[in-house]
Design an enzyme around this catalytic site. Structure first.
Site, mmCIF file in Angstrom:
data_model
loop_
_atom_site.group_PDB
_atom_site.id
_atom_site.type_symbol
_atom_site.label_atom_id
_atom_site.label_comp_id
_atom_site.label_asym_id
_atom_site.label_seq_id
_atom_site.Cartn_x
_atom_site.Cartn_y
_atom_site.Cartn_z
ATOM 1 N N GLN A 161 48.230 17.418 -33.771
ATOM 2 C CA GLN A 161 49.140 16.361 -33.315
ATOM 3 C C GLN A 161 48.349 15.321 -32.522
ATOM 4 O OE1 GLN A 161 52.994 18.393 -31.684
ATOM 5 N NE2 GLN A 161 51.376 19.907 -31.696
ATOM 6 N N ASN A 162 47.066 15.596 -32.293
ATOM 7 C CA ASN A 162 46.265 14.696 -31.451
ATOM 8 C C ASN A 162 45.765 13.502 -32.256
ATOM 9 O OD1 ASN A 162 46.734 16.626 -29.572
ATOM 10 N ND2 ASN A 162 44.694 17.546 -29.670
ATOM 11 N N HIS A 207 49.945 13.078 -36.529
ATOM 12 C CA HIS A 207 50.445 11.900 -35.806
ATOM 13 C C HIS A 207 49.496 10.712 -35.910
ATOM 14 C CE1 HIS A 207 53.193 14.625 -33.094
ATOM 15 N NE2 HIS A 207 53.580 14.562 -34.347
ATOM 16 N N GLY A 212 47.402 24.851 -27.486
ATOM 17 C CA GLY A 212 47.534 23.691 -26.600
ATOM 18 C C GLY A 212 48.669 22.759 -26.934
ATOM 19 N N THR A 213 49.765 23.322 -27.434
ATOM 20 C CA THR A 213 50.938 22.477 -27.671
ATOM 21 C C THR A 213 52.155 23.099 -27.009
ATOM 22 O OG1 THR A 213 52.399 21.458 -29.311
ATOM 23 C CG2 THR A 213 51.303 23.503 -29.987
ATOM 24 N N SER A 214 53.017 22.221 -26.459
ATOM 25 C CA SER A 214 54.239 22.717 -25.824
ATOM 26 C C SER A 214 55.266 23.105 -26.879
ATOM 27 C CB SER A 214 54.810 21.670 -24.873
ATOM 28 O OG SER A 214 55.057 20.472 -25.577
ATOM 29 N N PRO A 232 47.341 28.129 -21.505
ATOM 30 C CA PRO A 232 47.366 28.705 -20.150
ATOM 31 C C PRO A 232 48.779 28.976 -19.649
ATOM 32 C CG PRO A 232 46.291 26.529 -20.145
ATOM 33 C CD PRO A 232 46.854 26.735 -21.518
ATOM 34 N N GLU A 233 49.772 28.291 -20.284
ATOM 35 C CA GLU A 233 51.167 28.430 -19.834
ATOM 36 C C GLU A 233 52.015 29.014 -20.960
ATOM 37 O OE1 GLU A 233 51.957 27.331 -16.792
ATOM 38 O OE2 GLU A 233 50.062 26.284 -16.388
ATOM 39 N N ARG A 252 45.161 3.594 -23.675
ATOM 40 C CA ARG A 252 44.997 5.012 -24.026
ATOM 41 C C ARG A 252 43.703 5.233 -24.788
ATOM 42 N NH1 ARG A 252 49.121 8.559 -26.428
ATOM 43 N NH2 ARG A 252 47.351 9.922 -26.136
HETATM 44 P P1 OAD Z 1 52.274 18.526 -24.408
HETATM 45 O O1 OAD Z 1 51.783 17.725 -23.254
HETATM 46 O O2 OAD Z 1 53.731 18.574 -24.652
HETATM 47 O O3 OAD Z 1 51.772 20.019 -24.248
HETATM 48 C C1 OAD Z 1 50.444 20.325 -23.931
HETATM 49 C C2 OAD Z 1 50.294 21.831 -23.874
HETATM 50 O O4 OAD Z 1 48.929 22.106 -23.633
HETATM 51 C C3 OAD Z 1 51.096 22.519 -22.753
HETATM 52 O O5 OAD Z 1 51.780 23.641 -23.291
HETATM 53 C C4 OAD Z 1 50.004 22.976 -21.775
HETATM 54 O O6 OAD Z 1 50.336 24.191 -21.114
HETATM 55 C C5 OAD Z 1 48.833 23.174 -22.719
HETATM 56 N N1 OAD Z 1 47.496 23.089 -22.097
HETATM 57 C C6 OAD Z 1 47.109 22.420 -20.992
HETATM 58 N N2 OAD Z 1 45.791 22.572 -20.783
HETATM 59 C C7 OAD Z 1 45.321 23.372 -21.771
HETATM 60 C C8 OAD Z 1 44.041 23.896 -22.119
HETATM 61 N N3 OAD Z 1 42.954 23.638 -21.404
HETATM 62 N N4 OAD Z 1 43.955 24.680 -23.222
HETATM 63 C C9 OAD Z 1 45.036 24.949 -23.985
HETATM 64 N N5 OAD Z 1 46.264 24.478 -23.706
HETATM 65 C C10 OAD Z 1 46.417 23.706 -22.624
HETATM 66 O O7 OAD Z 1 51.480 18.013 -25.707
HETATM 67 P P2 OAD Z 1 51.818 18.237 -27.256
HETATM 68 O O8 OAD Z 1 52.464 19.540 -27.480
HETATM 69 O O9 OAD Z 1 50.571 17.927 -27.985
HETATM 70 O O10 OAD Z 1 53.594 12.649 -29.808
HETATM 71 O O11 OAD Z 1 52.865 17.085 -27.504
HETATM 72 C C11 OAD Z 1 53.321 16.870 -28.816
HETATM 73 C C12 OAD Z 1 53.578 15.409 -29.048
HETATM 74 O O12 OAD Z 1 54.414 14.871 -28.007
HETATM 75 C C13 OAD Z 1 52.339 14.519 -28.994
HETATM 76 O O13 OAD Z 1 51.649 14.488 -30.208
HETATM 77 C C14 OAD Z 1 52.897 13.181 -28.650
HETATM 78 C C15 OAD Z 1 53.856 13.614 -27.568
HETATM 79 O O14 OAD Z 1 54.889 12.761 -27.279
HETATM 80 C C16 OAD Z 1 53.835 11.329 -29.887
HETATM 81 O O15 OAD Z 1 53.503 10.525 -29.030
HETATM 82 C C17 OAD Z 1 54.560 10.940 -31.131
#
Ligand code: OAD
Length: 254
Positions: A111-112, A129, A197-199, A224-225, A76
């Site tokens: 969270q990144n 994180h 950019g977080t779900s 975007p979603e 990664r």
């Molecule tokens: P996710 O993969 O769950 O969510 C990513 C979000 O980014 C989604 O809602 C997408 O729609 C959005 N997205 C995609 N492209 C984008 C763009 N260009 N601009 C803005 N948004 C965009 O990722 P996280 O919410 O970060 O933790 O996940 C949270 C945690 O779950 C991570 O820190 C990680 C993961 O498991 C651990 O590993 C402990």
């Protein structure tokens, strides 16, 4: 700006950002998507669509199979190593500077684990994180920059003979206390809260959105979603952060 959300909403958010002294921002994997780093939960392309987080990102997995887990995080890291901050990271850092110059602040809570906010110029980033750029000895707790870690075999080990693991938070582990305290301070004192950019499904980080909502401050989602928070925020800006944030900054400066 045709791929962008509603222009009226954009202008309203720009005006909020212009007048708010303190802004708190929670970011997730989508923030780095335009830097070429995979998100987690997107169908097909997301990391968790291809790998099982319980096998790779859980504390139990590290205890069971440190070789596999450290090898995966090294892979990664190789995905992030050449990534550059995108225009969204840079715009957020510039907004932070603008606010600081005016006596306010933008608190960046992420969270990144990729270090791209800092590479884009953001200061005092709260890494909820942890960071893949630091590795930690399981025996002594000593932290070392990744450049000093010997990856000739897995798991890598320290001089003290302990396993070196990424200094990140795995599922089943607590977030660092200083990060939790800094995040809570930021959310409890902000005038506007942004989730980018977080779900918004992984707690406790997603809980900061609930905390801002319960304070009644204006909340903004950039994505975007739609997410589970879309219906609750004050403004939902549909679009990639690498496009929406530079446009917001341009309007704030106008
Ligand atoms: P996710 O993969 O769950 O969510 C990513 C979000 O980014 C989604 O809602 C997408 O729609 C959005 N997205 C995609 N492209 C984008 C763009 N260009 N601009 C803005 N948004 C965009 O990722 P996280 O919410 O970060 O933790 O996940 C949270 C945690 O779950 C991570 O820190 C990680 C993961 O498991 C651990 O590993 C402990």
């Amino acid at each position: 700006m045709s791929d962008l959300a509603d222009q009226t909403e954009l202008q309203l958010v720009a005006e909020l950002l212009q007048t708010a002294p303190r802004v708190a921002v929670l970011t997730g994997a989508g923030m780095s998507a335009e830097s070429g780093i995979e998100t987690f939960r997107q169908p097909q392309t997301g990391l968790w669509a291809r790998y099982d987080p319980m096998e790779l990102a859980h504390a139990d997995a590290l205890a069971r199979d440190p070789k596999m887990v450290t090898e995966w995080y090294h892979w990664r890291f190789s995905r992030c190593a050449h990534a550059k901050p995108n225009p969204g990271h840079v715009a957020l850092a510039q907004l932070q500077q603008l606010k600081r110059d005016a006596g306010g602040n933008v608190d960046v809570l992420t969270q990144n684990i990729d270090g791209l906010h800092q590479a884009g110029g953001a200061l005092d980033v709260v890494e909820l994180h942890g960071s893949i750029l630091r590795w930690r000895c399981q025996k002594t707790g000593e932290k070392r920059p990744i450049g000093e870690v010997d990856f000739s075999s897995f798991p890598p080990t320290s001089k003290a003979g302990g396993v070196l693991r990424p200094d990140i938070v795995l599922f089943g582990e607590m977030l660092p206390t200083d990060a939790i305290e800094a995040a809570e301070r930021a959310v409890m004192s902000c005038d506007v809260f942004l989730t980018i950019g977080t779900s918004a499904v992984v707690y406790p980080a997603a809980g900061y959105i609930d905390m801002a909502l319960s304070r009644g401050v204006p909340t903004v989602e950039i994505n975007p979603e739609a997410t589970p928070m879309t219906g609750s925020v004050t403004h939902a800006l549909r679009g990639p952060s690498g496009v929406v944030l530079p446009e917001l900054l341009r309007r704030v400066r106008d």
